[in-house]
Scaffold this active site. Structure first.
Site, PDB file in Angstrom:
ATOM      1  N   ASN A 135      -8.207  61.698 -95.131  1.00 25.91           N
ATOM      2  CA  ASN A 135      -9.177  62.803 -95.182  1.00 25.91           C
ATOM      3  C   ASN A 135      -8.543  64.141 -94.815  1.00 25.91           C
ATOM      4  OD1 ASN A 135      -8.773  62.566 -92.449  1.00 25.91           O
ATOM      5  ND2 ASN A 135     -10.907  62.208 -91.899  1.00 25.91           N
ATOM      6  N   HIS A 165      -6.665  64.737 -92.071  1.00 27.22           N
ATOM      7  CA  HIS A 165      -6.476  65.053 -90.650  1.00 27.22           C
ATOM      8  C   HIS A 165      -4.995  65.045 -90.298  1.00 27.22           C
ATOM      9  CE1 HIS A 165      -6.960  60.535 -89.438  1.00 27.22           C
ATOM     10  NE2 HIS A 165      -5.703  60.842 -89.223  1.00 27.22           N
ATOM     11  N   ASP A 170      -1.145  62.328 -80.258  1.00 26.94           N
ATOM     12  CA  ASP A 170      -2.487  61.862 -79.908  1.00 26.94           C
ATOM     13  C   ASP A 170      -2.470  60.503 -79.218  1.00 26.94           C
ATOM     14  OD1 ASP A 170      -1.694  60.454 -82.189  1.00 26.94           O
ATOM     15  OD2 ASP A 170      -3.092  61.480 -83.510  1.00 26.94           O
ATOM     16  N   GLU A 191      -9.905  66.085 -87.107  1.00 26.28           N
ATOM     17  CA  GLU A 191     -10.690  65.666 -88.263  1.00 26.28           C
ATOM     18  C   GLU A 191     -11.209  66.877 -89.050  1.00 26.28           C
ATOM     19  OE1 GLU A 191     -10.453  62.751 -89.135  1.00 26.28           O
ATOM     20  OE2 GLU A 191     -10.862  61.255 -87.604  1.00 26.28           O
TER      21      GLU A 191
HETATM   22  C1  GLP Z   1      -3.493  58.203 -87.661  1.00 27.91           C
HETATM   23  C2  GLP Z   1      -2.840  59.187 -86.660  1.00 27.91           C
HETATM   24  C3  GLP Z   1      -2.147  60.292 -87.394  1.00 27.91           C
HETATM   25  C4  GLP Z   1      -1.476  59.707 -88.612  1.00 27.91           C
HETATM   26  C5  GLP Z   1      -2.517  59.302 -89.615  1.00 27.91           C
HETATM   27  C6  GLP Z   1      -1.982  58.522 -90.788  1.00 27.91           C
HETATM   28  O1  GLP Z   1      -4.759  57.816 -87.342  1.00 27.91           O
HETATM   29  N1  GLP Z   1      -3.684  59.752 -85.679  1.00 27.91           N
HETATM   30  O2  GLP Z   1      -1.234  60.941 -86.526  1.00 27.91           O
HETATM   31  O3  GLP Z   1      -0.637  60.652 -89.206  1.00 27.91           O
HETATM   32  O4  GLP Z   1      -3.602  58.680 -88.990  1.00 27.91           O
HETATM   33  O5  GLP Z   1      -1.681  57.206 -90.474  1.00 27.91           O
HETATM   34  P1  GLP Z   1      -0.766  56.289 -91.378  1.00 27.91           P
HETATM   35  O6  GLP Z   1       0.622  56.851 -91.267  1.00 27.91           O
HETATM   36  O7  GLP Z   1      -0.866  54.919 -90.787  1.00 27.91           O
HETATM   37  O8  GLP Z   1      -1.287  56.377 -92.757  1.00 27.91           O
END
Ligand code: GLP
Length: 234
Positions: free
Chosen positions: A128, A130, A66, A135
């Protein structure tokens, strides 16, 4: 689904080894990569391994999950910058072989993924549930698309920005269908704030309210958890 519960340090080493083994056996391997704080230790291990063993990434292609919409790709919080800073600038990958979804042509990204066939997709998970930026209530059939970020995601990610108002409100993300097309998936989750999403994945049912639960359908998933992320499991 295989579940591994271990210390963060050991998980980072194990996932790094999975990636280097694949790249050594398949010089033109296709990797799906994630951002966020979770995979940082794995990327550091890959950099250390590259220094020591010169694992060759010259034929490897990568597809990132992303990117934010509304940030220049050179912005310090863009995922392009993240990947260069935390991995690409430190290994011998050709930047022309590194792909990100773009707002201009989301469906072209899904087509490119179909053409290349991701060998191993690395995933984190949002609190959440995702994956990528898909989402809650995203259709399980969704391909790459623009998404409006959930309030909780904006809150989770504000730690990377000066203020909550600076967090982009939208992103472009690989779709759940694209993610599921990977031959193999490794999901990593650390911390108590991931425990509910992990419980839904492992003890729950397939449910579009928890996008991560789509992984229950995939034949080859390994989930790496620290004790906190596993703390709600039955
Ligand atoms: C982000 C990314 C995801 C990631 C998730 C968790 O916003 N878009 O690809 O896996 O949220 O993030 P973190 O590893 O910082 O907890």
């Amino acid at each position: 689904m295989k579940i591994v519960i271990d210390e963060i340090h050991d998980i980072n080493v194990m996932v790094c080894k999975e990636i280097t083994k694949l790249v050594n056996n398949t010089p033109d391997a296709v990797l799906g990569l994630a951002t966020g704080s979770t995979p940082l230790g794995v990327y550091q291990n890959l950099i250390d391994d590259y220094k020591e063993n010169k694992t060759d990434y010259s034929g490897v292609k990568t597809f990132n999950l992303d990117e934010y919409v509304g940030l220049d790709i050179d912005h310090e919080q863009s995922y392009h910058t993240y990947m260069r800073k935390n991995l690409f600038d430190h290994i011998n990958i050709d930047l022309n072989n590194t792909f990100f979804p773009s707002l201009e042509n989301p469906s072209a990204y899904s087509e490119l993924i179909k053409e290349h066939n991701i060998d191993l997709q690395i995933l984190g998970v949002g609190s959440n549930g995702h994956i990528g930026f898909n989402e809650p209530y995203t259709s399980f059939d969704q391909e790459t698309s623009y998404v409006t970020l959930a309030e909780s995601t904006i809150n989770d990610n504000k730690r990377f920005f000066n203020s909550i108002d600076d967090v982009p409100k939208g992103a472009i993300t690989m779709g759940l269908k694209d993610i599921m097309s990977a031959k193999r998936i490794i999901l990593i989750a650390f911390g108590k704030n991931k425990a509910q999403a992990i419980k839904q994945l492992i003890n729950g049912v397939e449910d579009e309210a928890w996008p991560v639960t789509i992984l229950k359908r995939h034949p080859y998933v390994t989930v790496y958890l620290d004790k906190d992320a596993a703390s709600l499991l039955e």
